[in-house]
Design an enzyme around this catalytic site. Sequence first.
Site, PDB file in Angstrom:
ATOM      1  N   TRP A  45       0.147  -1.425  -0.169  1.00 55.80           N
ATOM      2  CA  TRP A  45       0.298   0.116   0.031  1.00 55.80           C
ATOM      3  C   TRP A  45       1.094   1.354   0.234  1.00 55.80           C
ATOM      4  O   TRP A  45       1.598   1.729   0.799  1.00 55.80           O
ATOM      5  CB  TRP A  45      -0.597   0.096   0.887  1.00 55.80           C
ATOM      6  CG  TRP A  45      -1.191   1.400   1.862  1.00 55.80           C
ATOM      7  CD1 TRP A  45      -0.843   2.325   2.098  1.00 55.80           C
ATOM      8  CD2 TRP A  45      -2.991   1.749   1.012  1.00 55.80           C
ATOM      9  NE1 TRP A  45      -1.986   3.314   1.907  1.00 55.80           N
ATOM     10  CE2 TRP A  45      -2.892   2.858   1.488  1.00 55.80           C
ATOM     11  CE3 TRP A  45      -3.668   1.162   0.526  1.00 55.80           C
ATOM     12  CZ2 TRP A  45      -4.168   3.670   1.490  1.00 55.80           C
ATOM     13  CZ3 TRP A  45      -4.924   1.729   0.137  1.00 55.80           C
ATOM     14  CH2 TRP A  45      -5.008   2.954   1.140  1.00 55.80           C
ATOM     15  N   ASP A  48       0.091   8.872   0.512  1.00 56.07           N
ATOM     16  CA  ASP A  48       0.073  10.708   0.456  1.00 56.07           C
ATOM     17  C   ASP A  48       2.044  10.130  -0.603  1.00 56.07           C
ATOM     18  O   ASP A  48       2.582   9.498   0.667  1.00 56.07           O
ATOM     19  CB  ASP A  48       0.377  11.421   1.513  1.00 56.07           C
ATOM     20  CG  ASP A  48      -0.865  11.526   2.004  1.00 56.07           C
ATOM     21  OD1 ASP A  48      -1.564  10.820   1.675  1.00 56.07           O
ATOM     22  OD2 ASP A  48      -0.966  11.946   3.118  1.00 56.07           O
ATOM     23  N   GLN A  64       3.733   7.233   2.167  1.00 55.19           N
ATOM     24  CA  GLN A  64       3.054   7.393   3.329  1.00 55.19           C
ATOM     25  C   GLN A  64       2.966   5.312   2.546  1.00 55.19           C
ATOM     26  O   GLN A  64       2.341   5.133   1.892  1.00 55.19           O
ATOM     27  CB  GLN A  64       1.720   7.349   3.305  1.00 55.19           C
ATOM     28  CG  GLN A  64       1.544   8.702   4.030  1.00 55.19           C
ATOM     29  CD  GLN A  64       1.705   8.353   5.437  1.00 55.19           C
ATOM     30  OE1 GLN A  64       1.071   7.811   6.411  1.00 55.19           O
ATOM     31  NE2 GLN A  64       3.199   8.810   5.812  1.00 55.19           N
ATOM     32  N   TRP A  72      -4.192   0.210   3.504  1.00 55.01           N
ATOM     33  CA  TRP A  72      -3.716   0.913   4.493  1.00 55.01           C
ATOM     34  C   TRP A  72      -3.438   0.404   6.802  1.00 55.01           C
ATOM     35  O   TRP A  72      -4.041  -0.683   6.977  1.00 55.01           O
ATOM     36  CB  TRP A  72      -4.399   2.194   5.032  1.00 55.01           C
ATOM     37  CG  TRP A  72      -4.220   3.526   5.611  1.00 55.01           C
ATOM     38  CD1 TRP A  72      -3.552   4.561   5.222  1.00 55.01           C
ATOM     39  CD2 TRP A  72      -3.740   3.634   7.448  1.00 55.01           C
ATOM     40  NE1 TRP A  72      -3.414   5.649   6.446  1.00 55.01           N
ATOM     41  CE2 TRP A  72      -3.766   4.432   7.674  1.00 55.01           C
ATOM     42  CE3 TRP A  72      -4.248   3.168   8.193  1.00 55.01           C
ATOM     43  CZ2 TRP A  72      -3.213   5.295   8.573  1.00 55.01           C
ATOM     44  CZ3 TRP A  72      -4.719   3.363   9.820  1.00 55.01           C
ATOM     45  CH2 TRP A  72      -3.649   4.468  10.043  1.00 55.01           C
ATOM     46  N   PHE A 103       3.392   9.482   9.754  1.00 52.68           N
ATOM     47  CA  PHE A 103       2.569   9.842   8.838  1.00 52.68           C
ATOM     48  C   PHE A 103       3.385  11.184   7.999  1.00 52.68           C
ATOM     49  O   PHE A 103       4.636  10.870   7.828  1.00 52.68           O
ATOM     50  CB  PHE A 103       1.175  10.572  10.006  1.00 52.68           C
ATOM     51  CG  PHE A 103       0.455   9.561  10.363  1.00 52.68           C
ATOM     52  CD1 PHE A 103      -0.071   8.327   9.847  1.00 52.68           C
ATOM     53  CD2 PHE A 103      -1.062  10.343   9.988  1.00 52.68           C
ATOM     54  CE1 PHE A 103      -0.751   7.502  10.246  1.00 52.68           C
ATOM     55  CE2 PHE A 103      -2.634   9.994  10.216  1.00 52.68           C
ATOM     56  CZ  PHE A 103      -1.983   7.943  10.597  1.00 52.68           C
ATOM     57  N   SER A 104       2.320  11.700   7.090  1.00 52.38           N
ATOM     58  CA  SER A 104       3.273  12.632   6.230  1.00 52.38           C
ATOM     59  C   SER A 104       3.749  13.022   6.937  1.00 52.38           C
ATOM     60  O   SER A 104       3.404  14.557   7.525  1.00 52.38           O
ATOM     61  CB  SER A 104       1.896  13.420   5.665  1.00 52.38           C
ATOM     62  OG  SER A 104       1.058  12.199   4.651  1.00 52.38           O
ATOM     63  N   GLU A 222      -6.148  18.626   5.266  1.00 50.32           N
ATOM     64  CA  GLU A 222      -4.747  17.337   5.807  1.00 50.32           C
ATOM     65  C   GLU A 222      -4.138  17.855   5.177  1.00 50.32           C
ATOM     66  O   GLU A 222      -4.092  19.224   3.926  1.00 50.32           O
ATOM     67  CB  GLU A 222      -5.486  16.661   5.481  1.00 50.32           C
ATOM     68  CG  GLU A 222      -6.263  16.055   5.965  1.00 50.32           C
ATOM     69  CD  GLU A 222      -6.589  14.142   6.060  1.00 50.32           C
ATOM     70  OE1 GLU A 222      -6.321  13.438   7.134  1.00 50.32           O
ATOM     71  OE2 GLU A 222      -6.925  13.981   4.525  1.00 50.32           O
ATOM     72  N   TRP A 309      -9.397   8.621  -0.832  1.00 52.81           N
ATOM     73  CA  TRP A 309      -9.849   7.965  -0.086  1.00 52.81           C
ATOM     74  C   TRP A 309     -11.299   6.715   0.110  1.00 52.81           C
ATOM     75  O   TRP A 309     -11.616   6.366   0.433  1.00 52.81           O
ATOM     76  CB  TRP A 309     -10.059   8.954   1.087  1.00 52.81           C
ATOM     77  CG  TRP A 309      -8.105   9.015   1.944  1.00 52.81           C
ATOM     78  CD1 TRP A 309      -7.440  10.256   2.418  1.00 52.81           C
ATOM     79  CD2 TRP A 309      -7.547   8.062   2.718  1.00 52.81           C
ATOM     80  NE1 TRP A 309      -6.668  10.133   2.240  1.00 52.81           N
ATOM     81  CE2 TRP A 309      -6.274   8.850   2.875  1.00 52.81           C
ATOM     82  CE3 TRP A 309      -8.047   6.861   2.463  1.00 52.81           C
ATOM     83  CZ2 TRP A 309      -5.594   8.016   3.486  1.00 52.81           C
ATOM     84  CZ3 TRP A 309      -7.035   5.685   3.198  1.00 52.81           C
ATOM     85  CH2 TRP A 309      -5.416   6.539   3.355  1.00 52.81           C
TER      86      TRP A 309
HETATM   87  C1  FRU Z   1      -3.248  12.474   4.287  1.00 46.67           C
HETATM   88  C2  FRU Z   1      -3.624  11.747   5.477  1.00 46.67           C
HETATM   89  C3  FRU Z   1      -2.363  12.391   6.081  1.00 46.67           C
HETATM   90  C4  FRU Z   1      -2.181  11.534   7.520  1.00 46.67           C
HETATM   91  C5  FRU Z   1      -1.396  10.187   6.268  1.00 46.67           C
HETATM   92  C6  FRU Z   1      -1.522   8.633   7.589  1.00 46.67           C
HETATM   93  O1  FRU Z   1      -4.320  11.495   3.250  1.00 46.67           O
HETATM   94  O2  FRU Z   1      -4.878  10.846   5.774  1.00 46.67           O
HETATM   95  O3  FRU Z   1      -3.742  13.070   7.083  1.00 46.67           O
HETATM   96  O4  FRU Z   1      -0.619  12.164   8.029  1.00 46.67           O
HETATM   97  O5  FRU Z   1      -2.381  10.202   5.918  1.00 46.67           O
HETATM   98  O6  FRU Z   1      -1.340   7.887   6.083  1.00 46.67           O
END
Ligand code: FRU
Length: 503
Positions: A45, A48, A64, A72, A103-104, A222, A309
Amino acid sequence: MNMKIHFKNILLASLFQVAFLLISQAQTATDAWRPLVHFSPQKNWTNDPNGLIYFKGYYHIFFQHNPIANEWGNMSWGHARSKDLLHWEELPLAIPHGEEYIFSGCVVWDKEHVSGLGDPQKELLVAIYTADYPNKKQEQHLAYSNDDGLTWTKYLHNPILDINLLNFRDPSVIWHNSSKQFVMSVAKPTERSVQFYGSKNLLNWELLSEFSNQGELDMIWECPSLAELLVEGSEKETKWVLFNSTQGVQKGFVGMQYFVGEFNGKTFTNANPPETKLFVDYGKDFYAAIPFYNAPNQEVLWLGWALSWQYAKEQPTFPWKGQMSSIRKLSLINSPDGLRLKQEFRPNFSEVEPTFQIKDVSITKSKVLSGIKLLQNKSYIIELDVEGTTSDRWGLKWQSADNLQEFTVVGFDEIKKQWFIDRSKSGKILSPGFFKIDSAPWHEGESRQLRVWVDHSMLELLAQDGIVAISSLRFPLGKKENLSVFSDKGKLDLKQIRIWELK
Ligand code: FRU
């Protein structure tokens, strides 16, 4: 034999058979949908893009990544690099998760070693990202690398920024030259707010200001980022743009918005009324884009996650799920409606001889581009340069060679004055809403030129010299398709059709 046991055995055997069938189906590699030049991980997977940076001749993307499954979870940073933006070399996992999910975030080059971290004799890259403690809180952490991003050391004194919030994420850092400081944009998603922090050493961050409650507010915010963009046609006029990921043009589907204004080293001021909504891309598959740090020639380049998403889980690809958009150069263009974002594909293939070209052609009904057979299963950009038209609707149609009911259409509707991608009959439909036509408004006074980058499951339309963007995935079931240029109820006069194959 006892009838009951016999029946149970048959039931168990059939259950095993069904399970085996499901697993073996899921295990089939879906190579026909894998983009050739757009980045996708070898397996598992991704969502971002993270830490985009140009450094020592390489464009690096971190992403990610779930290193162990095609869904995920276990969020960590994967890593890939490219010299030419066409060939990507996937490198070992860069930042693995611990108790915290990675995370991102972003990567900057600590050129002057202001952080004092790592080996002062070697170049230093600094990653700043959100550490997510599931259902507890999110804080900003730092890791550093002395080997061009291959391996990372998590900073001993993390967090570098913590305001005790459950949702506080996606830091993106730029060097702000006039105030001689690093500036971080970071989201408070549920509050629809972006905070700006300043730092001289990347370790201590001071709140500068907060920007909130303007533009699109229906969904959380985000992945914010700030960029200074050149206004096209001017020598060196620039404007600041604040981007974030939220709801897109279509209700219920994610997308990206932007605000045009000024940033003075402390505050971002929106030049438009707060209710103005400006969207980056009118498709459903462009999200979480952030600019490259240190891109060559002071260009602002970015790329996004080409998925949504709303149906990411359903993406029918194996052994990977999730892929990146093309790299696009950003600038602003002065349109009658005000300053608008312009995106151009990179690398700059316009300077290269096209693989295929027809000049001065008129189309009534439809013309199959026979040369396209050579481009079956390749990645290419096709351009239509329109001189004039009397038709109701014109554009490009990819039609399955073995099933006439399967096709994808990209073009312009002269009646509604809208650009569109129609994937309603394009093969696999991933969710309700996936089949809805993605359309974008016409910009008066601009060209009627259209460019589509085709790369297996990816379609990206940049029209009117890049003021219009629509990115949509599609999953054809047919093995071969024919491409035609069509013109409904009238004539389409083209200055030229050009195609560049991307190898
Ligand atoms: C955006 C998000 C970010 C987060 C990441 C987690 O797609 O939700 O806000 O850091 O993905 O995978």
